[in-house]
Design an enzyme around this catalytic site. Structure first.
Site, mmCIF file in Angstrom:
data_model
loop_
_atom_site.group_PDB
_atom_site.id
_atom_site.type_symbol
_atom_site.label_atom_id
_atom_site.label_comp_id
_atom_site.label_asym_id
_atom_site.label_seq_id
_atom_site.Cartn_x
_atom_site.Cartn_y
_atom_site.Cartn_z
ATOM 1 N N SER A 1 -6.394 0.863 -4.486
ATOM 2 C CA SER A 1 -6.523 2.284 -4.196
ATOM 3 C C SER A 1 -5.146 2.945 -4.330
ATOM 4 O O SER A 1 -4.557 2.910 -5.410
ATOM 5 C CB SER A 1 -7.127 2.478 -2.803
ATOM 6 O OG SER A 1 -7.582 3.788 -2.618
ATOM 7 N N HIS B 1 -15.841 1.128 -4.070
ATOM 8 C CA HIS B 1 -14.409 1.082 -3.804
ATOM 9 C C HIS B 1 -13.995 -0.181 -3.062
ATOM 10 O O HIS B 1 -12.829 -0.550 -3.056
ATOM 11 C CB HIS B 1 -13.999 2.319 -3.000
ATOM 12 C CG HIS B 1 -12.536 2.587 -2.991
ATOM 13 N ND1 HIS B 1 -11.808 2.819 -4.144
ATOM 14 C CD2 HIS B 1 -11.639 2.657 -1.975
ATOM 15 C CE1 HIS B 1 -10.544 3.023 -3.835
ATOM 16 N NE2 HIS B 1 -10.406 2.930 -2.526
ATOM 17 N N TYR C 1 0.838 -1.206 0.000
ATOM 18 C CA TYR C 1 0.000 0.000 0.000
ATOM 19 C C TYR C 1 0.873 1.255 0.000
ATOM 20 O O TYR C 1 0.980 1.930 -0.982
ATOM 21 C CB TYR C 1 -0.963 -0.020 1.192
ATOM 22 C CG TYR C 1 -1.959 1.110 1.146
ATOM 23 C CD1 TYR C 1 -3.069 1.031 0.316
ATOM 24 C CD2 TYR C 1 -1.792 2.267 1.911
ATOM 25 C CE1 TYR C 1 -3.981 2.078 0.236
ATOM 26 C CE2 TYR C 1 -2.705 3.315 1.847
ATOM 27 C CZ TYR C 1 -3.797 3.214 1.010
ATOM 28 O OH TYR C 1 -4.698 4.248 0.948
ATOM 29 N N ASP D 1 -17.723 3.193 -8.012
ATOM 30 C CA ASP D 1 -16.665 3.643 -7.105
ATOM 31 C C ASP D 1 -16.661 5.170 -7.091
ATOM 32 O O ASP D 1 -16.244 5.803 -8.058
ATOM 33 C CB ASP D 1 -15.308 3.105 -7.560
ATOM 34 C CG ASP D 1 -14.200 3.370 -6.550
ATOM 35 O OD1 ASP D 1 -14.403 4.191 -5.639
ATOM 36 O OD2 ASP D 1 -13.132 2.745 -6.666
#
Length: 742
Positions: free
Chosen positions: A585, A705, A504, A669
């Site tokens: 993301s 999302h 991430y 999303d």
């Protein structure tokens, strides 16, 4: 069963119209810069966009369905997820315990409650035997696309306010129902007569905060949007501006709600309102973006003054210099968790009666102070994160450490507590531990206070068959980075194993040890490993670690992630060219950037989920403006110079072969709008039409999302993405009889 990589014919991508749109940006280094945006039309939800995305989905589906292991994976994943899951219980003012429960494959988890005030002896897996359904969101829709997004009980225990999100949207509609009116059966004719008639629309990024008299609650909303009220709501993309805090009084329509706060001069700012546990003070937070900085205003709760826009605020913190999170108060003294002059956070006190005098209570240490909860009136339950492993402590109110709990535990922990109750619960999980809930009870003898309340049991997997280790490796600039490595004990670490590498690296968010039955099943069936490097940009080591991977330092995230792959191969954890990278993301940005930047052959496959891929226009849509704190502002000439070179959409390489690559997004999303993946897929396919490996786009319908996605949708998505990895790497499905421990 052995499979080989699925043959690929790259000449059949669905065509995307190119337009001649050009944007002009200002650069400190180069002055005026003109950049073409040939797929600008994909930002709009039109018939043309829908036709193109539908053809892309069909094209991708045709490829994925060629995987001979696809159905095997889907079945194995479904079996691996079919076990009871539950949260810690909480005792509410109506004298009942409430908790979240999913029997296994239910689309959405259900709110259960006890049948009496006694703590249920929930030691088995069937909660229906000891509790009853209070609210079942699966009754709201036929396809499981309605999900609880937020909820709160009134102080009297008489009412429950709850937000429902549809198709994964960040927007919710808030409803109110008496706690003596459960939703346990499908409403007749679809009309829920058990709730009150009012509906609170346009709620987003909001908590629900009841006033002490239980007559109403505070919430944050945005202005009316026709696109959200139409029967066939369109995909929401417009910027989130003009947030407002309102007070809703029970039994009245939303049109009569009272405006508490708005800031027309700062339309992108967001707000949150809360009470201290004793209800003596109202706490008001203001956030201008996603940075860990906020304003802190406080007001005495005075019933005579009423509720309205003229609350007399003590602007305790009125500049964005740090994060301030109120834990509790004792008299006029607030207890606050903050990173002010403390990268890894500390606890301070602020005495409102002494001109907001600040004192350190629990100083910063060498571990990250991730959570502080007030418990038993005079104690604090604290979680420190040390080297990405949580440690649980009990402190006194004056900041003295009293005891450490579960010192042998390795994983992630969370606390569930209420200040006035003499107990708290701790939920603990890890890569090979699905979940244990323990209870600490101050009313018993000290040696008997800590007990395991219940543990999650997984049916088709034995978590004990997997092991986890943590290694440290060196990044490009010499920074030491930790990484977890998970494997089935039968998997040999001899340099032949395929690997999933997940990351991430952004927004001060830590990637803690997590339990994923689908990933463990993949590791078991294909003899693979899971690698999770805790790269810079995250919050694992506090604000300094975050700053090491944001704005002009964002490239450090990518360097850390690429260095992790090099370490895995060099140290024979993974085979060369057999590492599949994955992230969602901001992690989708990470994957896309690393595909662009890493040497050819570094990766065997790549999965970028709901990624932020157009770094020149992310701030134009929904909540994107708030992300400029991490990415920089493309409209600022100085920031443009470090943003443009890393934007995945604008840096597709033409001098190397890209690995098999799939972008995943969802049509609803409204966090990272799907245009990011749409435009990048079109650009990849146009720029590299003869790439020998597939460059695909998967579009999920009636999904957002990620939050609120139904269990079945998660299973289907997992089978597609991990099946794509198996296809791409030519992996062999291992018969369980072939597996032997080593």
């Amino acid at each position: 069963m052995a499979i080989s990589p699925t043959p690929w014919n790259s000449n059949k991508y669905p065509a995307a119209r190119r337009c001649d749109h050009v944007d002009t940006y200002q650069s400190t280094a180069k002055g005026e810069v003109r950049i073409a945006d040939p797929y600008r039309w994909l930002e709009e939800y039109t018939e043309e966009t829908d036709k193109w995305t539908s053809s892309q989905e069909a094209f991708t589906r045709e490829f994925l369905d060629k995987n001979v292991d696809r159905k095997l994976l889907e079945g194995a994943f479904r079996a691996s997820m079919d076990y009871a899951k539950f949260s810690a219980p909480t005792l509410r003012e109506d004298g009942r315990w409430y908790w979240i429960y999913n029997s296994g494959l239910q689309a959405q988890s259900v709110v259960y409650r006890s049948k009496c005030k006694d703590l249920p002896a929930l030691l088995g897996g069937d909660d229906s035997k000891v509790g009853e359904i209070f609210f079942d969101p699966n009754l709201l829709t036929e396809d499981g696309t309605a999900a609880l997004s937020t909820y709160a009980f009134s102080e009297s225990g008489e009412y429950w306010a709850y937000g429902v999100s549809l198709s994964g949207s960040d927007f919710s509609t808030v409803y109110v129902r008496p706690t003596n009116s459960p939703l346990a059966e499908k409403p007749v004719d679809g009309h829920d007569t058990g709730r009150l008639p009012e509906e609170i629309h346009f709620v987003k990024f909001s908590s629900i905060t009841w006033t002490p008299d239980s007559k109403g609650f505070f919430y944050q909303r945005y202005p009316d949007r026709a696109s959200l009220t139409a029967e066939n709501a369109t995909i929401e993309t417009q910027g989130d501006v003009d947030a407002m805090v309102y007070y809703h009084r029970i039994g009245t329509p939303q049109s009569e709600d009272i405006l508490i706060h708005e800031d027309k001069k700062n339309p992108t700012w967001m707000f949150s309102i809360d009470f201290t546990e004793k209800k003596e003070y109202i706490i008001f937070y203001t956030m201008k973006d996603t940075s860990r900085k906020n304003l802190l205003w406080v007001a005495e709760h005075n019933k005579e003054d009423g509720i309205g826009p003229n609350i007399k605020w003590n602007k305790v913190i009125d500049e964005f210099d740090a994060e301030y999170d109120v834990i509790t108060n004792h008299g006029s003294t607030l207890y606050v968790r903050t990173n002010k002059d403390a990268s890894q956070y500390k606890v301070i006190t602020i005495d409102l009666a002494k001109k907001n005098e600040v004192k350190d209570l629990i100083p910063e240490t060498d571990a990250f102070l991730s959570d502080v909860s007030s418990v038993n009136k005079d104690n604090l339950a604290i979680i420190y994160k040390r080297n990405v492993k949580d440690e649980i402590y009990v402190y006194s109110r004056d900041g003295k450490q009293l005891t450490r709990l579960a010192p042998e535990f390795v994983g992630a922990a969370s606390i569930s507590s209420r200040e006035k109750q003499p107990w708290f619960f701790v939920s603990m999980s890890g890569f090979n531990s699905p979940g244990t809930i323990a209870r600490y009870d101050f009313t018993t003898a000290e040696e008997q206070r800590w007990n395991i309340y219940r543990s999650i049991k997984v049916g088709s997997l034995n978590p004990g068959d997997f092991d986890t280790r943590q290694v440290w490796y060196e990044s490009k600039d010499g920074t030491k980075v930790p990484m977890f490595i998970v494997r089935h004990k039968s998997t040999r670490l001899d340099g032949t194993a395929p690997a999933i590498q997940y990351g991430y690296g952004g927004f001060n968010i830590s990637v803690d040890p997590f339990f994923s039955p689908t990933i463990l099943t993949f590791l078991q069936k294909y003899g693979a490993i899971l690698a999770v490097p805790n790269i810079r940009g995250g919050g694992e080591f506090g604000e300094d670690w975050h700053k090491g991977g944001y704005r002009e330092n964002k490239k450090n995230c990518f360097d850390d992630f690429i260095a992790a792959t090099d370490y895995l191969v060099k140290n024979k954890y993974a085979a060369p060219g057999k590492v599949a990278i994955n992230g969602g993301s901001n992690g989708g940005l990470l994957v896309a950037a690393c595909v662009n930047r890493a040497p050819e052959g570094t990766y065997g496959a790549a999965l970028a989920e709901v990624g932020v891929l157009d770094l020149l226009r992310f701030h134009k849509f929904t909540i994107g403006k708030a992300w400029t704190s991490d990415y920089g502002d493309p409209d600022d000439p100085n920031d443009f110079d470090f943003i443009y070179p890393i934007s995945p959409l604008h840096n597709v390489p033409t001098d190397k072969v890209l690995p098999p690559y799939m972008l995943l997004t969802a049509d609803h999303d409204d966090r990272v709008v799907p245009m990011h993946s749409f435009k990048h897929a079109a650009s990849l396919q146009y720029t590299l039409p003869h790439n020998p490996h597939p460059l695909l786009l998967r579009v999920d319908k009636k999904a957002g999302h990620g939050a609120g996605k139904s269990t079945e949708k998660r299973i289907q998505e997992s089978a597609d993405k991990w099946g794509f990895v198996a296809q791409s790497l030519g992996l062999v499905w291992k018969d369980s009889t072939e597996q032997t421990n080593i």
